[in-house]
Design an enzyme around this catalytic site. Structure first.
Site, PDB file in Angstrom:
ATOM      1  N   SER A 191       0.841  -1.199   0.000  1.00 52.97           N
ATOM      2  CA  SER A 191       0.000   0.000   0.000  1.00 52.97           C
ATOM      3  C   SER A 191       0.880   1.255   0.000  1.00 52.97           C
ATOM      4  O   SER A 191       1.656   1.449  -0.931  1.00 52.97           O
ATOM      5  CB  SER A 191      -0.964  -0.047   1.188  1.00 52.97           C
ATOM      6  OG  SER A 191      -1.920   0.991   1.110  1.00 52.97           O
ATOM      7  N   ASP A 223     -10.341  -2.382  -5.836  1.00 51.31           N
ATOM      8  CA  ASP A 223      -9.519  -1.370  -5.176  1.00 51.31           C
ATOM      9  C   ASP A 223      -9.484  -0.128  -6.060  1.00 51.31           C
ATOM     10  O   ASP A 223      -9.267  -0.237  -7.270  1.00 51.31           O
ATOM     11  CB  ASP A 223      -8.100  -1.948  -5.011  1.00 51.31           C
ATOM     12  CG  ASP A 223      -7.138  -1.034  -4.256  1.00 51.31           C
ATOM     13  OD1 ASP A 223      -7.482   0.123  -3.970  1.00 51.31           O
ATOM     14  OD2 ASP A 223      -6.014  -1.498  -3.964  1.00 51.31           O
ATOM     15  N   HIS A 236      -8.720  -3.606  -1.110  1.00 51.83           N
ATOM     16  CA  HIS A 236      -7.412  -3.119  -0.669  1.00 51.83           C
ATOM     17  C   HIS A 236      -7.125  -3.603   0.755  1.00 51.83           C
ATOM     18  O   HIS A 236      -7.860  -3.299   1.690  1.00 51.83           O
ATOM     19  CB  HIS A 236      -7.415  -1.589  -0.710  1.00 51.83           C
ATOM     20  CG  HIS A 236      -6.078  -0.971  -0.490  1.00 51.83           C
ATOM     21  ND1 HIS A 236      -5.237  -0.632  -1.523  1.00 51.83           N
ATOM     22  CD2 HIS A 236      -5.420  -0.629   0.651  1.00 51.83           C
ATOM     23  CE1 HIS A 236      -4.135  -0.098  -1.036  1.00 51.83           C
ATOM     24  NE2 HIS A 236      -4.220  -0.095   0.286  1.00 51.83           N
TER      25      HIS A 236
END
Length: 356
Positions: free
Chosen positions: A173, A276, A306
């Site tokens: 991320s 996502d 996500h």
């Protein structure tokens, strides 16, 4: 409609667990979001799974170090496997940057996974605790991560690491953005001559600010709208994290899609969650790197939101996400060369994942 819209569709298994998530969980003031994230990503299921993969204490050592940075120092944690017969005393090195939207998380977030990786993959790992926004806005965290990478290169002996055996940056991320950012900075820095990175692994990364999308790519960046209401991280939450970060939209240390050094980047393995807002930019970044001549492998996980692999680690798609990461590490350590001699180590780690 995005050409990758099919990746947003969830399986019945995924749909059942997503239904249990609260709407827009990562929206609110910074302390509220941190509290919610703590409960989500370190909940009982995730913690139980991590405990099961921890290797015996006798199989590794842990050393915390302080790295000087502009305005202070940061904590880094090295994990070194215990030597076994036939090893020469040094290991490849992986430098890891944790997830959390640049505003959440700490060095403990990925601790168990890195200990298991170190032992089963026979690598040294360095876990970096960079400063968080909004208290420390851009470029503090990005610069911290680059200082940590240079520290690792200079102090490889403290980590029983041999950079010639492999030198990889990885993150998830926001950590994926940080790993991609430092990989490009290192590619242009004479400091890294003779100790170049052999690979980068970017998991569900953010690679470009939505206010800086190049016009020629706009038709390929539709998931920010299509998946705007995705669970865990929707578009509004992503925009909030970007506001807290405070990076100029077109700064190449954040918007790495805009960087000028793609052709110098090390081989990349990119993992993309299908459900996502960041899906399309991850796929696009793989394409841009490949067009620049970089060796790239990219996997997309249909229906996965996500960070869903971390919250629901026992799902089939989550196991595949983790297994793919492990199985691609030898390729990254060898600079994009296909190898088979590390298959036993990969198998050990995959068996570890199977216990989750």
């Amino acid at each position: 409609m995005s050409q990758y819209a099919q990746f947003s569709k969830t399986s019945p298994e995924l749909a059942a667990v997503i239904a249990r998530l609260p709407p827009s969980p990562l929206l609110g003031d910074i302390q509220t979001v941190r509290n919610v994230a703590e409960a989500m990503f370190r909940g009982p299921q995730a913690q139980d799974a991590l405990k099961r993969i921890l290797p015996p204490d006798s199989t590794y050592t842990v050393h915390d170090h302080k790295v000087p940075v502009d305005g202070g120092e940061i904590l880094v944690r090295g994990v070194i496997p215990t030597f076994t017969e036939g090893e020469d005393g040094t290991f490849p090195l992986l430098v890891w940057y944790h997830p959390g939207g640049f505003a959440l998380g700490d060095i403990d977030q990925s601790d168990a996974i890195l200990r298991a990786l170190s032992v089963n993959q026979r690598i040294s790992t360095l876990n970096v605790e960079y400063r968080l926004s909004p208290e420390n806005p851009f470029p503090a965290g990005h610069d911290d991560c680059y200082h940590a990478l240079k520290w690792a290169a200079e102090n490889a002996s403290l980590l029983n690491a041999s950079l010639g055996k492999g030198f990889v940056v990885a993150g998830q991320s926001s950590g994926g953005n940080l790993a991609g950012s430092v990989a490009l900075r290192a590619a242009e820095d004479p400091f890294f001559e003779g100790r170049k990175l052999t690979g980068q692994c970017l998991q569900i990364p953010s690679v470009v600010h939505p206010s800086a999308w190049p016009e020629k790519y706009r038709a390929e960046l539709l998931s920010f709208e299509q998946n705007k209401d995705a669970p865990i991280l929707g578009t509004d939450a992503m925009l909030q994290f970007l506001e807290w970060l405070g990076a100029p939209a077109d700064h190449p240390h954040f918007s790495i899609l805009l960087h000028s050094a793609h052709a110098k980047a090390p081989p990349a393995y990119i993992q993309v969650a299908g459900f996502d807002p960041l899906r399309d930019e991850g796929i696009l970044y793989a394409k841009v790197l490949e067009e620049a001549g970089v060796k790239v492998q990219c996997d997309v996980y249909a229906g996965l939101p996500h960070g869903g692999h971390q919250i629901f680690p026992t799902l089939d798609v989550s196991r595949k996400f983790q297994a793919d990461f492990v199985s691609h590490l030898p390729w990254l350590f060898k600079g994009g060369k296909v190898v088979t001699e590390d298959s036993d180590n990969v198998l050990k780690t995959l068996q570890c994942i199977d216990t989750i």
